[in-house]
Design a protein around this motif. Structure first.
Motif, PDB file in Angstrom:
ATOM      1  N   TYR A  20       1.015  -1.267   0.013  1.00 17.91           N
ATOM      2  CA  TYR A  20       0.034   0.033   0.244  1.00 17.91           C
ATOM      3  C   TYR A  20       0.829   1.351  -0.221  1.00 17.91           C
ATOM      4  CZ  TYR A  20      -2.188   3.707   3.265  1.00 17.91           C
ATOM      5  OH  TYR A  20      -2.425   4.881   4.043  1.00 17.91           O
ATOM      6  N   LYS A  23      -2.843   7.481  -0.951  1.00 19.04           N
ATOM      7  CA  LYS A  23      -3.969   7.661  -0.461  1.00 19.04           C
ATOM      8  C   LYS A  23      -4.988   8.179  -1.687  1.00 19.04           C
ATOM      9  CE  LYS A  23      -2.146   8.593   3.954  1.00 19.04           C
ATOM     10  NZ  LYS A  23      -2.320   7.284   4.865  1.00 19.04           N
ATOM     11  N   GLY A 143      -3.121   3.088   7.747  1.00 23.25           N
ATOM     12  CA  GLY A 143      -3.965   2.577   6.601  1.00 23.25           C
ATOM     13  C   GLY A 143      -3.274   0.915   6.641  1.00 23.25           C
ATOM     14  N   SER A 144      -2.396   0.364   6.951  1.00 23.23           N
ATOM     15  CA  SER A 144      -1.949  -0.856   7.101  1.00 23.23           C
ATOM     16  C   SER A 144      -2.576  -1.566   8.307  1.00 23.23           C
ATOM     17  CB  SER A 144      -0.263  -0.894   7.094  1.00 23.23           C
ATOM     18  OG  SER A 144       0.282   0.060   8.065  1.00 23.23           O
ATOM     19  N   ARG A 147      -5.095  -4.545   8.614  1.00 22.30           N
ATOM     20  CA  ARG A 147      -4.554  -6.029   8.243  1.00 22.30           C
ATOM     21  C   ARG A 147      -4.245  -7.031   9.398  1.00 22.30           C
ATOM     22  NH1 ARG A 147      -0.887  -3.228   3.651  1.00 22.30           N
ATOM     23  NH2 ARG A 147       0.451  -3.656   5.304  1.00 22.30           N
TER      24      ARG A 147
HETATM   25  C1  DP6 Z   1       5.314   0.911   3.183  1.00 16.31           C
HETATM   26  O1  DP6 Z   1      -0.006   2.210   7.043  1.00 16.31           O
HETATM   27  O2  DP6 Z   1       2.024   3.590   7.915  1.00 16.31           O
HETATM   28  O3  DP6 Z   1       4.605   0.045   5.043  1.00 16.31           O
HETATM   29  O4  DP6 Z   1      -2.032   5.148   6.504  1.00 16.31           O
HETATM   30  O5  DP6 Z   1      -0.350   6.770   6.382  1.00 16.31           O
HETATM   31  O6  DP6 Z   1      -0.591   5.677   8.277  1.00 16.31           O
HETATM   32  P1  DP6 Z   1      -0.817   5.628   7.050  1.00 16.31           P
HETATM   33  O7  DP6 Z   1       0.396   4.673   6.294  1.00 16.31           O
HETATM   34  P2  DP6 Z   1       1.096   3.221   7.010  1.00 16.31           P
HETATM   35  O8  DP6 Z   1       1.675   2.717   5.799  1.00 16.31           O
HETATM   36  C2  DP6 Z   1       2.482   1.646   5.311  1.00 16.31           C
HETATM   37  C3  DP6 Z   1       3.044   1.455   3.969  1.00 16.31           C
HETATM   38  C4  DP6 Z   1       4.242   0.376   3.814  1.00 16.31           C
HETATM   39  C5  DP6 Z   1       3.327  -0.167   2.820  1.00 16.31           C
HETATM   40  C6  DP6 Z   1       2.394  -1.423   3.429  1.00 16.31           C
HETATM   41  O9  DP6 Z   1       2.422  -1.778   4.757  1.00 16.31           O
HETATM   42  O10 DP6 Z   1       1.538  -1.907   2.710  1.00 16.31           O
END
Ligand code: DP6
Length: 325
Positions: A20, A23, A143-144, A147
């Motif tokens: 991910y 946004k 956002g992660s 999961r």
């Molecule tokens: C590179 O969940 O930390 O780890 O939603 O802004 O809090 P926000 O971001 P976050 O982003 C994770 C990004 C990543 C890839 C992933 O875990 O999918």
């Protein structure tokens, strides 16, 4: 006086196999792309939430030290609001959190942290554990993080932001070898980095448009228990994400020399016939996916890489679990 509502929850970190990054709605924290992750049995976060009418404001302790309650406030207030709409008025809360993850070092401590926080607050409030709002509120934190509410292999769908388990932790005995290269918090948060990539990287549009095919190929590889195909898709996704970050202005380079040295070692292991595959998030650490029977050999090989400070072997783990109090 009203009895305090109390619960404790435990959640493991998750590592995205298909990433991910970006946004489509910053306010709702909805992702620009879907993602596919593996929840691990350790390290993680254990959090106690006590809603207590004796409190005049929220309190937050992290690893035994008083911390900024502003970090947990949006989640606690959202849970209180949701509980209120179900006729459950809740007072302020005290939160005690223990992290076994190096905090904010790119090892997804925020994911296990917010998953454990929401699971504990949800249980303390007596809300329905199957309510889809639980994943939504967890997403506000990170956002992660939704999961980590589920165990094993998990898809987070970009359309509604909902989560689904595609294989249980027991379904496939893989391991994730976590190579820590550098301690301390990262300089640029994922949130800031994503915003910068979306605004300035010429590769961002193709990152988004090419993403769905990677999701489908990875899910098919999981269903077929095909490690080589899953590993190849995982490396492809991580390298595309980092290429997108690096091409932004200013460039975003989370790798260190130890990151590249560990990647090189993984290439060498593969040349020797070992099925080992790397992925990196918004930090310098390298996480290597492999079969259970190869994990110890891979871990001892990576421990010898200059700049690798610590190596942990993790197995697929359960989703956030509530302990009865
Ligand atoms: C590179 O969940 O930390 O780890 O939603 O802004 O809090 P926000 O971001 P976050 O982003 C994770 C990004 C990543 C890839 C992933 O875990 O999918």
């Amino acid at each position: 006086m009203q009895q305090p509502h109390r619960a404790i929850a435990q959640a493991g970190i998750n590592v995205a196999l298909i990433k991910y990054w970006g946004k489509r709605d910053a306010e709702l924290n909805l992702p620009a792309v879907s993602s596919l992750s593996l929840t691990l049995d350790a390290p993680g976060t254990r959090t106690e939430v006590i809603f207590d009418s004796a409190l005049s404001h929220h309190q937050f302790q992290l690893n035994g030290v008083e911390a900024d309650a502003g970090r947990v406030q949006p989640i606690l207030d959202a849970v209180r609001q949701h509980a209120g709409s179900h006729g459950i008025p809740l007072p302020h809360a005290r939160v005690n959190s223990e992290n076994t993850v190096p905090t904010a070092a790119g090892l997804a401590s925020s994911a296990s942290g917010f998953a454990a926080l929401v699971a504990a607050a949800w249980a303390a409030a007596g809300l329905d554990p199957e309510d889809p709002h639980k994943a939504e509120l967890t997403r506000i934190g990170s956002g992660s993080a939704p999961r980590s509410l589920l165990g094993g292999f998990v898809v987070l769908d970009k359309v509604e932001g909902q989560i689904r388990q595609i294989a249980t932790p027991e379904a496939w005995p893989l391991r994730m070898v976590l190579c820590l290269t550098e301690k301390g918090p990262k300089k640029i948060s994922s949130r800031v980095g994503m915003e910068s990539s979306a605004r300035t990287s010429p590769y961002f549009a193709s990152w988004v448009s090419s993403h769905e095919a990677d999701m489908q190929a990875a899910e098919a590889a999981i269903n077929a228990r095909d490690l080589d195909t899953l590993g190849e898709m995982m490396e492809h996704s991580t390298l595309k994400m980092h290429a997108c970050m690096m091409a932004g202005r200013p460039p975003l380079i989370y790798w260190r020399s130890a990151t590249l040295a560990a990647m090189e070692q993984v290439h060498q292991l593969r040349e020797q016939g070992v099925s080992a595959w790397y992925t990196m998030d918004a930090g310098p650490h390298v996480k290597v996916l492999c079969a259970a029977e190869d994990a110890e050999h891979i871990a001892s090989t990576l421990k010898a890489v200059p700049g690798v400070s610590e190596v942990l072997v993790a197995a697929p783990g359960p989703g956030a679990q509530v302990e009865t109090c």
